[in-house]
Design an enzyme around this catalytic site. Structure first.
Site, PDB file in Angstrom:
ATOM      1  N   SER A 123      -1.309  -3.209   1.221  1.00  0.00           N
ATOM      2  CA  SER A 123      -1.826  -2.333   2.281  1.00  0.00           C
ATOM      3  C   SER A 123      -3.305  -2.604   2.571  1.00  0.00           C
ATOM      4  O   SER A 123      -4.037  -3.136   1.729  1.00  0.00           O
ATOM      5  CB  SER A 123      -1.656  -0.868   1.868  1.00  0.00           C
ATOM      6  OG  SER A 123      -0.315  -0.605   1.550  1.00  0.00           O
TER       7      SER A 123
HETATM    8  N1  SAM Z   1       0.277  -0.311  -2.432  1.00  0.00           N
HETATM    9  C1  SAM Z   1       0.960  -1.549  -2.448  1.00  0.00           C
HETATM   10  C2  SAM Z   1       0.002  -2.684  -2.653  1.00  0.00           C
HETATM   11  O1  SAM Z   1      -1.190  -2.419  -2.795  1.00  0.00           O
HETATM   12  O2  SAM Z   1       0.432  -3.836  -2.694  1.00  0.00           O
HETATM   13  C3  SAM Z   1       1.670  -1.722  -1.151  1.00  0.00           C
HETATM   14  C4  SAM Z   1       3.095  -1.727  -1.284  1.00  0.00           C
HETATM   15  S1  SAM Z   1       4.057  -2.106   0.130  1.00  0.00           S
HETATM   16  C5  SAM Z   1       3.255  -1.437   1.509  1.00  0.00           C
HETATM   17  C6  SAM Z   1       5.400  -0.966  -0.170  1.00  0.00           C
HETATM   18  C7  SAM Z   1       6.266  -1.337  -1.346  1.00  0.00           C
HETATM   19  O3  SAM Z   1       7.260  -0.319  -1.526  1.00  0.00           O
HETATM   20  C8  SAM Z   1       7.036  -2.641  -1.178  1.00  0.00           C
HETATM   21  O4  SAM Z   1       6.742  -3.507  -2.235  1.00  0.00           O
HETATM   22  C9  SAM Z   1       8.504  -2.207  -1.213  1.00  0.00           C
HETATM   23  O5  SAM Z   1       9.376  -3.146  -1.809  1.00  0.00           O
HETATM   24  C10 SAM Z   1       8.421  -0.922  -2.029  1.00  0.00           C
HETATM   25  N2  SAM Z   1       9.547  -0.006  -1.869  1.00  0.00           N
HETATM   26  C11 SAM Z   1      10.246   0.309  -0.753  1.00  0.00           C
HETATM   27  N3  SAM Z   1      11.203   1.206  -1.027  1.00  0.00           N
HETATM   28  C12 SAM Z   1      11.102   1.487  -2.362  1.00  0.00           C
HETATM   29  C13 SAM Z   1      11.807   2.352  -3.259  1.00  0.00           C
HETATM   30  N4  SAM Z   1      12.807   3.139  -2.864  1.00  0.00           N
HETATM   31  N5  SAM Z   1      11.422   2.372  -4.554  1.00  0.00           N
HETATM   32  C14 SAM Z   1      10.412   1.595  -5.010  1.00  0.00           C
HETATM   33  N6  SAM Z   1       9.708   0.757  -4.211  1.00  0.00           N
HETATM   34  C15 SAM Z   1      10.050   0.724  -2.906  1.00  0.00           C
END
Ligand code: SAM
Length: 213
Positions: A61
């Protein structure tokens, strides 16, 4: 490349100038080497004012959004927090600087392998991770003194609300697939207070209480 200088500039221009005030959040951003959480070819862009790809159609992000979410949790240092969506592990590392213990859940195994190895190499020994559907939360470890969801949900997962301690906050983007509102939900002894924070765009939260795969 002078990553320390890039990092200082990022903190000043993108965080402080936009109103991030919590000194502990600012110190964490000055310390955590964001460039190590992206692939080598993207390192010189790691301190830019935007999200970047991390593979598997997911993103690290935008720095400001990570800072805002962390500030909204109002952490003092002795808390146990839950992060849903480990992704690159960058926000996990920031949280590990701000709280006593961090529990982080990611649904994609290959992303977890990469983020775990970066977190381990930086000696974040206060981070516990697992690969699972984070919409279920982490019941055995609850209650949490803060929960942050780093992907966009069509609704507020009720299990996460029940795993939050009283007087603590859940920070979550909720909306449709293309745009969302970031909410700060505070659990009180009478129920929940919900505050709109800002419009935002996140990748989808996929799971039982999120979007279908
Ligand atoms: N804060 C993170 C970073 O600094 O890299 C950003 C993460 S990204 C925007 C969102 C993440 O949520 C992705 O890696 C995605 O695979 C994960 N995600 C989506 N649905 C999920 C779920 N139900 N449980 C766990 N992770 C999930």
């Amino acid at each position: 490349m002078d990553f320390n200088a890039f990092r200082e500039k990022m903190v000043l221009r993108q965080l402080v100038d936009r109103g991030i005030k919590d000194q502990r959040v600012i110190s964490a951003f000055l310390k955590v080497p964001r460039h190590l959480f992206v692939e080598e070819a993207l390192r010189e862009r790691a301190y830019g004012d935007y999200p970047l790809p991390i593979g598997m159609n997911q993103t690290i992000s935008q720095p400001y959004m990570v800072a805002l979410m962390c500030e909204l949790l109002e952490l003092k240092g002795n808390e146990k927090v839950l992060e849903i969506g480990t992704g690159s592990g960058y926000e996990t590392a920031i949280l590990a600087e701000l709280a006593e213990r961090v529990f982080s859940i990611e649904r994609i195994d290959s992303l977890m392998q990469t983020s775990r190895s970066v977190l381990d190499s930086l000696k974040y020994n206060n981070v516990v991770t697992k690969v699972a559907d984070g919409t279920y939360g982490w019941r055995e470890e609850s209650p949490f003194d803060g929960i942050v969801v780093t992907a966009a949900s069509p609704k507020i997962p009720t299990r996460l609300l029940s795993q939050l301690a009283v007087n603590r906050h859940l920070v979550i983007p909720k909306g449709d697939a293309f745009s969302q509102m970031l909410y700060k939900i505070t659990k009180t002894d009478k129920g929940f207070d919900t505050k709109d924070i800002t419009g935002c765009v996140f990748v989808k939260l996929i799971g039982k209480d999120g979007w279908e795969n």
